[in-house]
Design a protein around this motif. Structure first.
Motif, PDB file in Angstrom:
ATOM      1  N   SER A 220       0.831  -1.208   0.000  1.00  0.00           N
ATOM      2  CA  SER A 220       0.000   0.000   0.000  1.00  0.00           C
ATOM      3  C   SER A 220       0.866   1.259   0.000  1.00  0.00           C
ATOM      4  CB  SER A 220      -0.936  -0.012   1.215  1.00  0.00           C
ATOM      5  OG  SER A 220      -1.694   1.176   1.281  1.00  0.00           O
ATOM      6  N   LYS A 221       1.981   1.215   0.721  1.00  0.00           N
ATOM      7  CA  LYS A 221       2.903   2.358   0.730  1.00  0.00           C
ATOM      8  C   LYS A 221       3.469   2.613  -0.658  1.00  0.00           C
ATOM      9  CE  LYS A 221       4.500   1.994   5.537  1.00  0.00           C
ATOM     10  NZ  LYS A 221       5.679   1.730   6.405  1.00  0.00           N
ATOM     11  N   LEU A 222       3.758   1.542  -1.376  1.00  0.00           N
ATOM     12  CA  LEU A 222       4.262   1.698  -2.740  1.00  0.00           C
ATOM     13  C   LEU A 222       3.196   2.350  -3.619  1.00  0.00           C
ATOM     14  CD1 LEU A 222       6.302   1.259  -4.989  1.00  0.00           C
ATOM     15  CD2 LEU A 222       5.442  -1.096  -5.218  1.00  0.00           C
ATOM     16  N   SER A 223       1.952   1.920  -3.466  1.00  0.00           N
ATOM     17  CA  SER A 223       0.851   2.501  -4.228  1.00  0.00           C
ATOM     18  C   SER A 223       0.717   3.989  -3.928  1.00  0.00           C
ATOM     19  CB  SER A 223      -0.452   1.774  -3.900  1.00  0.00           C
ATOM     20  OG  SER A 223      -1.561   2.406  -4.515  1.00  0.00           O
ATOM     21  N   GLN A 224       0.792   4.349  -2.664  1.00  0.00           N
ATOM     22  CA  GLN A 224       0.682   5.751  -2.261  1.00  0.00           C
ATOM     23  C   GLN A 224       1.842   6.578  -2.794  1.00  0.00           C
ATOM     24  OE1 GLN A 224       0.391   5.604   2.031  1.00  0.00           O
ATOM     25  NE2 GLN A 224      -1.317   4.151   1.939  1.00  0.00           N
ATOM     26  N   LEU A 225       3.011   5.975  -2.803  1.00  0.00           N
ATOM     27  CA  LEU A 225       4.204   6.669  -3.289  1.00  0.00           C
ATOM     28  C   LEU A 225       4.064   6.975  -4.782  1.00  0.00           C
ATOM     29  CD1 LEU A 225       7.042   7.655  -2.409  1.00  0.00           C
ATOM     30  CD2 LEU A 225       7.917   5.406  -3.052  1.00  0.00           C
ATOM     31  N   LEU A 226       3.583   5.998  -5.544  1.00  0.00           N
ATOM     32  CA  LEU A 226       3.386   6.216  -6.971  1.00  0.00           C
ATOM     33  C   LEU A 226       2.320   7.288  -7.205  1.00  0.00           C
ATOM     34  CD1 LEU A 226       3.939   5.427  -9.912  1.00  0.00           C
ATOM     35  CD2 LEU A 226       2.138   3.690  -9.692  1.00  0.00           C
ATOM     36  N   LYS A 227       1.235   7.246  -6.457  1.00  0.00           N
ATOM     37  CA  LYS A 227       0.170   8.234  -6.615  1.00  0.00           C
ATOM     38  C   LYS A 227       0.676   9.641  -6.333  1.00  0.00           C
ATOM     39  CE  LYS A 227      -4.540   9.304  -5.095  1.00  0.00           C
ATOM     40  NZ  LYS A 227      -5.654   8.917  -4.189  1.00  0.00           N
ATOM     41  N   ARG A 228       1.543   9.764  -5.335  1.00  0.00           N
ATOM     42  CA  ARG A 228       2.068  11.076  -4.960  1.00  0.00           C
ATOM     43  C   ARG A 228       2.951  11.670  -6.051  1.00  0.00           C
ATOM     44  NH1 ARG A 228       4.538   9.554  -0.566  1.00  0.00           N
ATOM     45  NH2 ARG A 228       2.571   9.568   0.570  1.00  0.00           N
ATOM     46  N   HIS A 229       3.699  10.816  -6.742  1.00  0.00           N
ATOM     47  CA  HIS A 229       4.684  11.317  -7.705  1.00  0.00           C
ATOM     48  C   HIS A 229       4.241  11.206  -9.160  1.00  0.00           C
ATOM     49  CE1 HIS A 229       7.913  12.156  -4.859  1.00  0.00           C
ATOM     50  NE2 HIS A 229       7.510  11.078  -4.208  1.00  0.00           N
ATOM     51  N   ASP A 230       3.276  10.350  -9.455  1.00  0.00           N
ATOM     52  CA  ASP A 230       2.808  10.210 -10.830  1.00  0.00           C
ATOM     53  C   ASP A 230       1.374   9.705 -10.798  1.00  0.00           C
ATOM     54  OD1 ASP A 230       2.392   9.699 -13.540  1.00  0.00           O
ATOM     55  OD2 ASP A 230       4.442   9.006 -13.863  1.00  0.00           O
ATOM     56  N   GLU A 231       0.450  10.638 -10.518  1.00  0.00           N
ATOM     57  CA  GLU A 231      -0.942  10.227 -10.338  1.00  0.00           C
ATOM     58  C   GLU A 231      -1.536   9.687 -11.629  1.00  0.00           C
ATOM     59  OE1 GLU A 231      -5.197  11.800  -8.493  1.00  0.00           O
ATOM     60  OE2 GLU A 231      -3.379  13.018  -8.286  1.00  0.00           O
ATOM     61  N   GLU A 232      -1.101  10.205 -12.769  1.00  0.00           N
ATOM     62  CA  GLU A 232      -1.613   9.703 -14.044  1.00  0.00           C
ATOM     63  C   GLU A 232      -1.291   8.220 -14.206  1.00  0.00           C
ATOM     64  OE1 GLU A 232      -1.213  10.433 -18.902  1.00  0.00           O
ATOM     65  OE2 GLU A 232       0.180  11.397 -17.502  1.00  0.00           O
ATOM     66  N   LEU A 233      -0.042   7.861 -13.916  1.00  0.00           N
ATOM     67  CA  LEU A 233       0.366   6.455 -14.024  1.00  0.00           C
ATOM     68  C   LEU A 233      -0.356   5.612 -12.983  1.00  0.00           C
ATOM     69  CD1 LEU A 233       2.084   4.230 -15.219  1.00  0.00           C
ATOM     70  CD2 LEU A 233       3.982   4.952 -13.732  1.00  0.00           C
ATOM     71  N   TRP A 234      -0.452   6.121 -11.767  1.00  0.00           N
ATOM     72  CA  TRP A 234      -1.156   5.386 -10.709  1.00  0.00           C
ATOM     73  C   TRP A 234      -2.597   5.104 -11.109  1.00  0.00           C
ATOM     74  CZ3 TRP A 234      -5.530   6.929  -8.006  1.00  0.00           C
ATOM     75  CH2 TRP A 234      -5.924   6.095  -6.943  1.00  0.00           C
ATOM     76  N   ARG A 235      -3.272   6.118 -11.661  1.00  0.00           N
ATOM     77  CA  ARG A 235      -4.671   5.957 -12.044  1.00  0.00           C
ATOM     78  C   ARG A 235      -4.828   4.920 -13.155  1.00  0.00           C
ATOM     79  NH1 ARG A 235      -8.892   8.794 -10.655  1.00  0.00           N
ATOM     80  NH2 ARG A 235      -7.555  10.351  -9.659  1.00  0.00           N
ATOM     81  N   HIS A 236      -3.914   4.961 -14.118  1.00  0.00           N
ATOM     82  CA  HIS A 236      -3.985   3.979 -15.204  1.00  0.00           C
ATOM     83  C   HIS A 236      -3.739   2.570 -14.684  1.00  0.00           C
ATOM     84  CE1 HIS A 236      -3.683   2.376 -19.272  1.00  0.00           C
ATOM     85  NE2 HIS A 236      -2.582   1.738 -18.902  1.00  0.00           N
ATOM     86  N   MET A 237      -2.780   2.456 -13.762  1.00  0.00           N
ATOM     87  CA  MET A 237      -2.430   1.140 -13.235  1.00  0.00           C
ATOM     88  C   MET A 237      -3.547   0.570 -12.369  1.00  0.00           C
ATOM     89  SD  MET A 237       0.735   0.149 -14.127  1.00  0.00           S
ATOM     90  CE  MET A 237       1.435  -0.783 -12.761  1.00  0.00           C
ATOM     91  N   GLU A 238      -4.042   1.337 -11.429  1.00  0.00           N
ATOM     92  CA  GLU A 238      -4.927   0.780 -10.406  1.00  0.00           C
ATOM     93  C   GLU A 238      -6.416   1.027 -10.641  1.00  0.00           C
ATOM     94  OE1 GLU A 238      -3.721   0.989  -6.390  1.00  0.00           O
ATOM     95  OE2 GLU A 238      -1.583   1.066  -6.844  1.00  0.00           O
ATOM     96  N   ILE A 239      -6.747   2.030 -11.445  1.00  0.00           N
ATOM     97  CA  ILE A 239      -8.167   2.295 -11.733  1.00  0.00           C
ATOM     98  C   ILE A 239      -8.568   1.730 -13.091  1.00  0.00           C
ATOM     99  CG2 ILE A 239      -9.958   4.055 -11.943  1.00  0.00           C
ATOM    100  CD1 ILE A 239      -8.735   3.845  -9.145  1.00  0.00           C
ATOM    101  N   THR A 240      -7.755   2.034 -14.097  1.00  0.00           N
ATOM    102  CA  THR A 240      -8.109   1.626 -15.460  1.00  0.00           C
ATOM    103  C   THR A 240      -7.808   0.158 -15.730  1.00  0.00           C
ATOM    104  OG1 THR A 240      -7.665   3.880 -16.243  1.00  0.00           O
ATOM    105  CG2 THR A 240      -7.792   2.138 -17.912  1.00  0.00           C
ATOM    106  N   THR A 241      -6.553  -0.245 -15.513  1.00  0.00           N
ATOM    107  CA  THR A 241      -6.165  -1.628 -15.846  1.00  0.00           C
ATOM    108  C   THR A 241      -6.192  -2.569 -14.645  1.00  0.00           C
ATOM    109  OG1 THR A 241      -3.812  -1.146 -15.515  1.00  0.00           O
ATOM    110  CG2 THR A 241      -4.693  -0.806 -17.724  1.00  0.00           C
ATOM    111  N   LYS A 242      -6.341  -1.986 -13.451  1.00  0.00           N
ATOM    112  CA  LYS A 242      -6.416  -2.772 -12.208  1.00  0.00           C
ATOM    113  C   LYS A 242      -5.187  -3.671 -12.002  1.00  0.00           C
ATOM    114  CE  LYS A 242     -11.456  -2.739 -12.228  1.00  0.00           C
ATOM    115  NZ  LYS A 242     -11.453  -1.446 -11.509  1.00  0.00           N
TER     116      LYS A 242
END
Length: 335
Positions: A220-242
């Motif tokens: 979860s910390k890794l997920s939060q770290l990615l969201k903080r620094h690259d929200e576009e990539l985080w959203r594609h990874m975890e919302i769009t492609t899961k």
């Protein structure tokens, strides 16, 4: 130590000067910062490891024999006919190989056999492409270290893959050009392995998986770290492609990236992991996040299947650039 850590993060020199074995021992706290204390500390730790070998690697029959031998010595009853032998009439239920008593050495021995078999299998699978790890003596050293660790750390025991985390430490210390250090590599590796895993032990405890400190919390910390620094990539990874971290980063984190890069590259990454003043756990997460950012274009263009395949078979990359990106994320890992 601050300057040493800074230099280690830039990369420890390769070669025959024996720099890396010494640097890693200092960074892991195995050696004190005061050089005058090194001989005493090394003698103490190596003697302690020898005692662990005697205590944990003997089979029950040999333990009982030695115990009885010491009793006979104290009573001055030794003679040429009964040295070390336990008379049949004195064999207690707890000392019998078929005993199921909780304190029975034999019962404990048989219960541990599954772990020992797993360790044997994993040790034989450790970098089979490298002659160093195919050598019988080196395999035996790895095996002994893992067995002793499992018996001393009953809350963790042995978790499959620990052999991969152990391998870089033993390789570095065994190849120390100082003959005395190389000869004691097994003992030195054991204590450095304990020190290294102390920062990650919660990731290996099944009963902590769903807690605030277990492996799921780390992911979860890794997920939060990615969201903080690259929200576009985080959203594609975890919302769009899961594509959630547990699908690819579990191995990255629990095996400290040893399976994602070549062995020599991994050694250089570990220079940074061990040297960074933020500590190995936070540094590892920053490097994992940097790995995602480094391939963001491919990830943004990929679907679930393509991204899983990419991250489970991470491509060749410029390690200096990877560590540079990880360094830019410094100070951003949530506690």
């Amino acid at each position: 130590m601050g300057e040493l850590r800074r230099l280690a993060c830039l990369g420890v020199p390769d070669g025959g000067a024996g720099v890396r074995p010494l640097v890693w021992k200092l960074l892991l706290g195995y050696l004190p910062t005061e050089r005058a204390f090194w001989p005493h500390e090394l003698e103490k730790k190596r003697s302690q490891y020898s005692a662990y070998r005697d205590e944990f690697l003997l089979n029950p029959s040999e333990k009982i024999r030695r115990f009885e031998e010491s009793k006979l010595l104290r009573k001055k009853e030794l003679n040429s006919d009964n040295i070390g032998l336990l008379p049949r009439s004195k064999v207690t239920n707890e000392e019998h190989p078929l005993s199921f008593g909780k304190s029975s050495l034999w019962n404990q021995y048989f219960q541990e056999s599954e772990i020992l078999e797993q360790i044997d299998r994993d040790v034989k699978r450790t970098h089979p492409e490298m002659p160093f790890f195919s050598a019988k003596s080196n395999q035996e050293s790895l095996r002994r270290i893992l067995i002793i660790f499992s018996k001393l750390n009953t809350s963790i025991r042995y978790v499959q893959g620990m052999n991969e985390v152990l391998a870089p430490l033993f390789y570095v210390f065994k190849n120390d050009p100082d003959a005395s250090n190389s000869a004691s590599a097994e003992a030195d590796t054991f204590f450095c392995f304990v020190e290294l895993l102390s920062g990650f032990k919660e990731n290996y405890c099944k009963h902590l998986d769903n807690s605030q400190v277990g492996i799921r919390s780390t992911l979860s910390k890794l997920s939060q770290l990615l969201k903080r620094h690259d929200e576009e990539l985080w959203r594609h990874m975890e919302i769009t492609t899961k594509v959630y971290p547990q699908y690819y980063a579990f191995r990255w984190i629990t095996l400290l990236l040893t399976m994602e890069f070549s062995f020599n590259v991994c050694i250089h990454i570990w220079d940074a992991i061990l040297g960074d003043p933020e500590g190995p756990p936070d540094t590892l997460l920053r490097i994992c996040c940097a790995m995602l950012i480094l391939v963001r274009r491919r990830l943004l263009a990929g679907d679930f299947t393509a991204n899983i395949q990419l991250l489970q078979h991470y491509p060749l990359t410029n390690i200096d650039h990877l560590l540079h990106i990880a360094n830019r994320l410094r100070g951003s890992v949530a506690s």
